[in-house]
Write a protein that holds these residues in place. Sequence first.
Motif, mmCIF file in Angstrom:
data_model
loop_
_atom_site.group_PDB
_atom_site.id
_atom_site.type_symbol
_atom_site.label_atom_id
_atom_site.label_comp_id
_atom_site.label_asym_id
_atom_site.label_seq_id
_atom_site.Cartn_x
_atom_site.Cartn_y
_atom_site.Cartn_z
ATOM 1 N N LEU A 166 -21.313 17.287 17.371
ATOM 2 C CA LEU A 166 -21.943 16.569 16.253
ATOM 3 C C LEU A 166 -22.969 15.545 16.740
ATOM 4 C CD1 LEU A 166 -22.258 15.990 13.256
ATOM 5 C CD2 LEU A 166 -20.279 14.450 13.407
ATOM 6 N N PRO A 167 -22.669 14.748 17.774
ATOM 7 C CA PRO A 167 -23.695 13.816 18.257
ATOM 8 C C PRO A 167 -24.983 14.489 18.701
ATOM 9 C CG PRO A 167 -21.544 13.143 19.062
ATOM 10 C CD PRO A 167 -21.356 14.498 18.406
ATOM 11 N N GLY A 219 -22.245 10.711 6.190
ATOM 12 C CA GLY A 219 -22.988 11.735 6.902
ATOM 13 C C GLY A 219 -22.928 11.619 8.403
ATOM 14 N N ALA A 220 -22.100 10.691 8.923
ATOM 15 C CA ALA A 220 -21.998 10.451 10.375
ATOM 16 C C ALA A 220 -23.357 10.163 10.989
ATOM 17 C CB ALA A 220 -21.317 11.618 11.081
ATOM 18 N N ILE A 221 -24.238 9.534 10.206
ATOM 19 C CA ILE A 221 -25.546 9.143 10.729
ATOM 20 C C ILE A 221 -25.375 7.933 11.641
ATOM 21 C CG2 ILE A 221 -26.817 10.041 8.751
ATOM 22 C CD1 ILE A 221 -26.950 7.106 7.723
ATOM 23 N N LEU A 222 -26.368 7.675 12.474
ATOM 24 C CA LEU A 222 -26.334 6.498 13.331
ATOM 25 C C LEU A 222 -26.856 5.297 12.554
ATOM 26 C CD1 LEU A 222 -27.563 7.867 16.784
ATOM 27 C CD2 LEU A 222 -25.262 7.803 15.815
ATOM 28 N N LYS A 223 -26.073 4.234 12.564
ATOM 29 C CA LYS A 223 -26.457 3.002 11.876
ATOM 30 C C LYS A 223 -26.605 1.914 12.928
ATOM 31 C CE LYS A 223 -24.618 2.151 7.835
ATOM 32 N NZ LYS A 223 -23.647 1.926 6.733
ATOM 33 N N HIS A 231 -23.881 17.100 6.408
ATOM 34 C CA HIS A 231 -25.254 17.374 6.844
ATOM 35 C C HIS A 231 -26.262 17.155 5.724
ATOM 36 C CE1 HIS A 231 -23.706 18.571 10.612
ATOM 37 N NE2 HIS A 231 -23.277 19.771 10.259
ATOM 38 N N ILE A 232 -25.939 17.558 4.511
ATOM 39 C CA ILE A 232 -26.858 17.322 3.393
ATOM 40 C C ILE A 232 -27.013 15.825 3.154
ATOM 41 C CG2 ILE A 232 -27.245 17.673 0.921
ATOM 42 C CD1 ILE A 232 -25.882 20.383 1.168
ATOM 43 N N THR A 233 -25.917 15.081 3.317
ATOM 44 C CA THR A 233 -25.987 13.618 3.197
ATOM 45 C C THR A 233 -26.976 13.049 4.207
ATOM 46 O OG1 THR A 233 -23.697 13.481 2.422
ATOM 47 C CG2 THR A 233 -24.645 11.479 3.353
ATOM 48 N N ALA A 234 -26.916 13.541 5.440
ATOM 49 C CA ALA A 234 -27.814 13.046 6.486
ATOM 50 C C ALA A 234 -29.264 13.434 6.212
ATOM 51 C CB ALA A 234 -27.363 13.585 7.843
ATOM 52 N N ILE A 235 -29.492 14.645 5.723
ATOM 53 C CA ILE A 235 -30.861 15.094 5.412
ATOM 54 C C ILE A 235 -31.438 14.251 4.288
ATOM 55 C CG2 ILE A 235 -32.221 17.020 4.491
ATOM 56 C CD1 ILE A 235 -30.073 18.873 5.900
ATOM 57 N N ALA A 236 -30.655 14.000 3.252
ATOM 58 C CA ALA A 236 -31.116 13.163 2.137
ATOM 59 C C ALA A 236 -31.444 11.757 2.612
ATOM 60 C CB ALA A 236 -30.059 13.129 1.038
ATOM 61 N N HIS A 237 -30.642 11.246 3.536
ATOM 62 C CA HIS A 237 -30.899 9.915 4.100
ATOM 63 C C HIS A 237 -32.247 9.889 4.807
ATOM 64 C CE1 HIS A 237 -30.266 6.202 6.368
ATOM 65 N NE2 HIS A 237 -30.584 6.877 7.466
#
Length: 567
Positions: A95-96, A555-559, A278-284
């Motif tokens: 995932l990373p 979305g497991a995005i990097l913050k 993944h869709i959450t991350a793309i929308a972000h």
Amino acid sequence: MKQGKRSQKILEGLGEQYYRATLKSMGYTTDDLKRPIIGIANSWNEIVPGHFNLRQVSQRVRDGIYRAGGTPVEFGTIVLCDGVAQGHNGMHYILPSREIICDSVEAFAEAHLLDAIVLLGSCDKIVPGMLMAAARLDIPCILLPSGPMDGGIIFDGRQSDQTSSAEAYGMLSAKKITKKEYITLETLSCPTCGSCSYLGTANTMCCISEALGMTLPFGGTIPATVAARLAIAEETGKKIVELVEKNITARKIITNGSIRNAIKLCLAISGSTNAVMHITAIAHEAKLNINVLEEFDKLSRVTPHIAKINPSSKYNMIDFYKAGGVYKVLKELSAVLDKEVMTVTAKTMGENIEDITFLYPENKEVIKTYNEPFGYQGGVAVLRGNLAPNTGITKPGAFDKSLYHFIGEAICFDSEEEAEEAILEGKIKDGHVVVIRYEGPKGGPGMREMFKAMKYLYGRGLGKTTALITDGRFSGTNNGCFVGHISPEAAEGGPIAVIENGDKIEIDIDNRKINLLIPDKIIEERLKNWKRPKPKFTTGYLALYSKLASSGAEGAILKYENFDKNK
């Protein structure tokens, strides 16, 4: 031909000779450098089956770009194989790697002022990583996958794939098959290259890219080894130049409307639970204000389950392609789609659906109709409760309805490996809820898949009598009663951290609930005594990732604000 808007900043004008001279050292001509410069982000390598044919695909993309008046510039990105990384420390990186892929495409495009990019990738984190990069860059982009692989020898009632080996190992450990039957799968379960033959995360995301409008029709499902895969590659090359001419950038395609279309498609085909993240991350990355989790929750209740593909049925991705694929499902969903959204065809979704031609006969065992579906709710569901205050994600489209309401006794493990060992040793019994924790984005780190654990349960005949919950993830091929992405995760002090052996857990699909059946006061007392574990990695990329990663619900995005939070 309109000139590209970005590359001409450094390639046009007397004072920009330095840049032209640099590029001419590699054989580019004056005419080449007057054309739009089109990047080809090629994730080809020799260890991931879903990318093994991308050399040939890339060449045809190059042909198409040049024929349409552009200049192709190919570059590489890393790509990791979930299959090879399963069940060991390698899975921490999977995932990373999505963020590395996204960042590397962004860096290359910005450093060299590319006018557009064709994104070549097929597998689990590569497709979302590339779509995230497209949304972040907001230049013309088209994603083109490599296509699914063929199914293998018949095993357990369906065409086999590499995951059949994990199921078979469980069967072997329970003495249900012979060693010869088991070994045969090694040679005959994966007969061609391509993304996995079932509807795992890889093919789910390729299908979602079509529904999102970022891949040409059928581009997500044409098999890896057929001529049409090369033909659509050339068409993609021509089309990207048209997008440059018309200034159709990624964020003109990735909109709230197209995100909802993609969610509806995912629900209608019972796609991988990883799609939610993944869709959450793309929308972000597209800077949209849509709440993807809420949309999944709301739409899952009203979107019919139209297509069944392994692991929901015996049919694989090539069967789905021949039955009409993504656009057959979109046509069935047409009444509830946003048909005005733009796509990479330079036409709207509605125009694409109207223009589509299906070459093969329909197959209603694979794709049914909107009015007579397999089920009247979508195949992915969002659960909440005192065990998962933020969210838990499950896939009811891939398990028996007898499991829609499951109450069982917890048996807890603090790692994937501990759980798998216990399953193979026969310690898991009917009625158990296997709890695997400290496998979330931070605690894992990297939110590993509990793929093998579920396959071993199935292989030992426990697929319909047990459940598994985790703050980690699942492979799109998993079936059985499971709930992943439980948030807050154990490493953040979520309730999953304080479940004890013998606690009763309730999973209620119809009411979208997951609860620990003990008094809230006891949960609060246990949490007061809980102590944050030490990080598993203190150097390298995983140490950085574990500090910056957000929850699965985000979305497991990097913050980057997490730097201060984790001091």
